[in-house]
Write a protein that holds these residues in place. Structure first.
Motif, PDB file in Angstrom:
ATOM      1  N   PRO A   1       0.799  -1.203   0.034  1.00 12.62           N
ATOM      2  CA  PRO A   1       0.057  -0.103   0.038  1.00 12.62           C
ATOM      3  C   PRO A   1       0.785   1.314   0.115  1.00 12.62           C
ATOM      4  O   PRO A   1       2.061   1.356   0.436  1.00 12.62           O
ATOM      5  CB  PRO A   1      -0.611  -0.185   1.233  1.00 12.62           C
ATOM      6  N   PRO A   2       0.362   2.444  -0.347  1.00 11.92           N
ATOM      7  CA  PRO A   2       1.191   3.652  -0.495  1.00 11.92           C
ATOM      8  C   PRO A   2       1.251   4.158   0.985  1.00 11.92           C
ATOM      9  O   PRO A   2       0.213   4.049   1.663  1.00 11.92           O
ATOM     10  CB  PRO A   2       0.479   4.520  -1.386  1.00 11.92           C
ATOM     11  N   LEU A   3       2.268   5.110   1.520  1.00 10.30           N
ATOM     12  CA  LEU A   3       2.415   5.768   2.507  1.00 10.30           C
ATOM     13  C   LEU A   3       2.059   7.140   2.092  1.00 10.30           C
ATOM     14  O   LEU A   3       2.346   7.377   0.761  1.00 10.30           O
ATOM     15  CB  LEU A   3       3.558   5.915   3.254  1.00 10.30           C
ATOM     16  N   ALA A   4       1.483   8.059   2.852  1.00 11.33           N
ATOM     17  CA  ALA A   4       1.254   9.228   2.402  1.00 11.33           C
ATOM     18  C   ALA A   4       2.436   9.920   1.926  1.00 11.33           C
ATOM     19  O   ALA A   4       3.270   9.742   2.706  1.00 11.33           O
ATOM     20  CB  ALA A   4       0.518  10.250   3.744  1.00 11.33           C
ATOM     21  N   GLY A   5       2.757  10.191   0.898  1.00  8.20           N
ATOM     22  CA  GLY A   5       3.897  10.992   0.351  1.00  8.20           C
ATOM     23  C   GLY A   5       4.872  10.362   0.149  1.00  8.20           C
ATOM     24  O   GLY A   5       6.214  10.668  -0.102  1.00  8.20           O
ATOM     25  N   GLY A   6       4.864   8.745   0.123  1.00  5.21           N
ATOM     26  CA  GLY A   6       6.045   7.962  -0.051  1.00  5.21           C
ATOM     27  C   GLY A   6       5.515   6.600  -0.507  1.00  5.21           C
ATOM     28  O   GLY A   6       4.440   6.416  -0.862  1.00  5.21           O
ATOM     29  N   PHE A   7       6.524   5.614  -0.416  1.00 12.25           N
ATOM     30  CA  PHE A   7       6.248   4.370  -0.625  1.00 12.25           C
ATOM     31  C   PHE A   7       6.297   3.397   0.799  1.00 12.25           C
ATOM     32  O   PHE A   7       7.520   3.568   1.418  1.00 12.25           O
ATOM     33  CB  PHE A   7       7.231   3.722  -1.888  1.00 12.25           C
ATOM     34  N   ASN A   8       5.367   2.539   0.772  1.00 13.72           N
ATOM     35  CA  ASN A   8       5.529   1.735   1.946  1.00 13.72           C
ATOM     36  C   ASN A   8       6.198   0.572   1.539  1.00 13.72           C
ATOM     37  O   ASN A   8       6.093  -0.096   0.568  1.00 13.72           O
ATOM     38  CB  ASN A   8       4.065   1.266   2.365  1.00 13.72           C
ATOM     39  N   ASN A   9       7.188   0.205   2.573  1.00 11.01           N
ATOM     40  CA  ASN A   9       8.391  -0.729   2.219  1.00 11.01           C
ATOM     41  C   ASN A   9       7.828  -2.132   2.623  1.00 11.01           C
ATOM     42  O   ASN A   9       8.235  -3.202   2.424  1.00 11.01           O
ATOM     43  CB  ASN A   9       9.692  -0.395   2.787  1.00 11.01           C
ATOM     44  N   GLU A  10       6.577  -2.184   3.581  1.00 10.51           N
ATOM     45  CA  GLU A  10       6.162  -3.476   3.814  1.00 10.51           C
ATOM     46  C   GLU A  10       5.343  -4.067   2.893  1.00 10.51           C
ATOM     47  O   GLU A  10       4.196  -3.837   2.432  1.00 10.51           O
ATOM     48  CB  GLU A  10       5.100  -3.414   5.255  1.00 10.51           C
ATOM     49  N   GLN A  11       5.742  -5.284   2.243  1.00  8.53           N
ATOM     50  CA  GLN A  11       5.387  -5.751   1.114  1.00  8.53           C
ATOM     51  C   GLN A  11       4.651  -7.055   1.397  1.00  8.53           C
ATOM     52  O   GLN A  11       5.231  -7.814   2.327  1.00  8.53           O
ATOM     53  CB  GLN A  11       6.257  -5.826   0.016  1.00  8.53           C
ATOM     54  N   PHE A  12       3.616  -7.389   0.683  1.00 10.85           N
ATOM     55  CA  PHE A  12       2.863  -8.882   1.144  1.00 10.85           C
ATOM     56  C   PHE A  12       3.144  -9.392  -0.270  1.00 10.85           C
ATOM     57  O   PHE A  12       2.821  -9.135  -1.216  1.00 10.85           O
ATOM     58  CB  PHE A  12       1.359  -8.280   1.079  1.00 10.85           C
ATOM     59  N   PHE A  13       3.500 -10.767   0.163  1.00  8.00           N
ATOM     60  CA  PHE A  13       3.991 -11.848  -1.011  1.00  8.00           C
ATOM     61  C   PHE A  13       2.983 -12.795  -1.464  1.00  8.00           C
ATOM     62  O   PHE A  13       2.385 -13.446  -0.403  1.00  8.00           O
ATOM     63  CB  PHE A  13       5.275 -12.136  -0.583  1.00  8.00           C
ATOM     64  N   GLY A  14       2.931 -13.215  -2.579  1.00 11.19           N
ATOM     65  CA  GLY A  14       2.229 -13.963  -2.966  1.00 11.19           C
ATOM     66  C   GLY A  14       3.021 -15.845  -2.797  1.00 11.19           C
ATOM     67  O   GLY A  14       4.241 -15.310  -2.267  1.00 11.19           O
ATOM     68  N   PRO A  15       2.311 -16.781  -3.002  1.00 10.92           N
ATOM     69  CA  PRO A  15       2.886 -18.181  -2.754  1.00 10.92           C
ATOM     70  C   PRO A  15       4.104 -18.384  -3.469  1.00 10.92           C
ATOM     71  O   PRO A  15       5.011 -19.421  -3.111  1.00 10.92           O
ATOM     72  CB  PRO A  15       1.874 -19.081  -2.636  1.00 10.92           C
ATOM     73  N   GLY A  16       4.386 -17.765  -4.731  1.00  9.39           N
ATOM     74  CA  GLY A  16       5.468 -18.070  -5.508  1.00  9.39           C
ATOM     75  C   GLY A  16       5.227 -19.108  -6.588  1.00  9.39           C
ATOM     76  O   GLY A  16       4.054 -19.824  -6.448  1.00  9.39           O
ATOM     77  N   THR A  17       5.821 -18.933  -7.810  1.00 15.31           N
ATOM     78  CA  THR A  17       5.772 -19.852  -8.820  1.00 15.31           C
ATOM     79  C   THR A  17       7.001 -20.543  -9.142  1.00 15.31           C
ATOM     80  O   THR A  17       8.096 -19.824  -9.625  1.00 15.31           O
ATOM     81  CB  THR A  17       5.274 -19.059 -10.150  1.00 15.31           C
ATOM     82  N   ARG A  18       7.196 -21.987  -8.839  1.00 15.51           N
ATOM     83  CA  ARG A  18       8.430 -22.558  -9.293  1.00 15.51           C
ATOM     84  C   ARG A  18       8.438 -22.879 -10.854  1.00 15.51           C
ATOM     85  O   ARG A  18       7.644 -23.561 -11.235  1.00 15.51           O
ATOM     86  CB  ARG A  18       8.559 -23.856  -8.289  1.00 15.51           C
ATOM     87  N   LEU A  19       9.644 -22.235 -11.524  1.00 15.32           N
ATOM     88  CA  LEU A  19       9.466 -22.388 -12.850  1.00 15.32           C
ATOM     89  C   LEU A  19      10.846 -23.347 -13.076  1.00 15.32           C
ATOM     90  O   LEU A  19      12.052 -22.987 -12.425  1.00 15.32           O
ATOM     91  CB  LEU A  19       9.815 -21.095 -13.546  1.00 15.32           C
ATOM     92  N   THR A  20      10.542 -24.430 -13.893  1.00 15.68           N
ATOM     93  CA  THR A  20      11.538 -25.344 -14.160  1.00 15.68           C
ATOM     94  C   THR A  20      11.817 -25.427 -15.362  1.00 15.68           C
ATOM     95  O   THR A  20      11.006 -25.761 -16.321  1.00 15.68           O
ATOM     96  CB  THR A  20      11.351 -26.607 -13.509  1.00 15.68           C
ATOM     97  N   VAL A  21      12.862 -25.062 -16.102  1.00 14.17           N
ATOM     98  CA  VAL A  21      13.208 -25.042 -17.680  1.00 14.17           C
ATOM     99  C   VAL A  21      14.197 -25.979 -18.081  1.00 14.17           C
ATOM    100  O   VAL A  21      15.294 -26.402 -17.448  1.00 14.17           O
ATOM    101  CB  VAL A  21      13.925 -23.669 -18.099  1.00 14.17           C
ATOM    102  N   LEU A  22      13.493 -27.197 -18.788  1.00 10.70           N
ATOM    103  CA  LEU A  22      14.394 -28.459 -19.204  1.00 10.70           C
ATOM    104  C   LEU A  22      15.188 -28.025 -20.260  1.00 10.70           C
ATOM    105  O   LEU A  22      14.762 -27.570 -21.189  1.00 10.70           O
ATOM    106  CB  LEU A  22      13.164 -29.366 -19.266  1.00 10.70           C
TER     107      LEU A  22
END
Lengths: 116, 113
Positions: free
Chosen positions: A95-116
Motif C-alpha cells: 500500500p502507499p504511504l502518504a507522500g512515499g512508498f510503503n516498504n512493507e510488502q505482501f508476497f504471493g506463494p511463489g511460482t516454481r519455474l523449471t526449464v528443461l
C-alpha cells in the motif's frame, strides 16, 4: 481469502518456449512487484509497477516483460526460456504511504519455474 | 555486489530459549530495515521493521536492534516456539527508492522441543 495469488504454482517447460505467470492482489494496493529467488536463495527485485506505471526495472533480460492490465494484476511474460530462468518467482504488493512508498510488502506463494 | 549478508545459514535453538539472527549491510544510505519470515512453499511474510532513526523496535516476542555505526541489525525472538521454525530474511532499503528491497540470503531457524 487469498491476498496475493499467483498462477500457476508450478511450471515445467522446455527451453525456447514462451510462458506467462499471473499475479492478482485483492488488497487494494497501488504498487506491485516481481521478485526472483535463485538457487542461492537470494530474493532479487525484477520489476515494480505503481498504478499500472513501471517504476522499477532492474537489470533483467528483455525476454522478461511485465504487464499490468489494472492495479490489481501484474503478469510476467517470459520469451525464449533458458535454463538459467529456472527459479521461484514471487509477486508482491504494497500500500502507499502518504507522500512515499510503503516498504512493507505482501508476497504471493511463489511460482516454481523449471526449464528443461 | 551483494549489499546485505546473513552469514549464518542456519540456527538451531531450544524451545523457550532466545533466537538471535544477524544481518550486515554495506551501504550507509539504507534507512529502513525489515525482517520477513518464510515457511516452505509459501511467500515471505512481513515480521517487523525499524527505521534508521531508531535503534530498537519491539513487537511481542520479536525485537529488532539496529547498530548504524556497525551497519548491523539483529532480530531477537524470545521465547522461541516450534512455530517459529522457518527461514528468516532481512531486507534493507532506501526510503525514496520506490519500495526497492534488497534481501539477505536467509537464516533457517529450527526450534527443537
Amino acid at each position: 481469502d487469498t491476498a496475493v495469488s499467483q498462477t500457476p504454482k508450478y511450471l515445467v517447460t522446455q527451453m525456447g518456449n514462451d510462458k506467462s505467470i499471473k499475479c492478482e492482489q485483492n488488497l487494494g494496493h497501488d504498487t506491485m512487484y516481481w521478485y526472483k529467488q535463485d538457487s542461492k536463495k537470494f530474493l532479487k527485485i525484477m520489476f515494480s509497477y505503481n498504478n499500472k506505471e513501471l517504476i522499477i526495472n532492474e537489470t533483467v533480460p528483455n525476454r522478461f516483460s511485465p504487464k499490468s492490465p489494472d492495479k490489481a494484476h501484474l503478469n510476467l511474460h517470459i520469451n525464449s526460456l533458458e535454463l538459467g530462468d529456472s527459479a521461484v518467482y514471487f509477486c508482491a504488493s504494497s500500500p502507499p504511504l502518504a507522500g512515499g512508498f510503503n516498504n512493507e510488502q505482501f508476497f504471493g506463494p511463489g511460482t516454481r519455474l523449471t526449464v528443461l | 555486489d551483494q549489499q546485505v549478508k546473513q552469514n549464518s545459514p542456519s540456527l538451531s535453538v531450544q524451545e523457550g530459549r532466545i533466537s538471535i539472527l544477524n544481518c550486515d549491510y554495506t551501504n550507509s544510505m539504507f534507512d529502513y530495515f525489515l525482517w520477513y519470515k518464510k515457511y516452505p512453499a509459501e511467500g515471505p511474510t512481513f515480521l517487523i521493521s525499524i527505521s534508521s532513526i531508531k535503534d530498537k523496535n519491539e513487537d511481542g516476542r520479536f525485537t529488532v536492534f539496529l547498530n548504524k555505526s556497525a551497519k548491523h541489525l539483529s532480530l531477537h525472538i524470545v521465547p522461541s516456539q516450534p512455530g517459529d521454525s522457518a527461514v528468516y530474511f532481512c531486507a534493507v532499503t532506501i526510503s525514496d527508492s520506490w519500495g526497492k528491497l534488497q534481501f539477505g540470503s536467509g537464516t533457517q531457524v529450527v526450534v527443537t522441543p
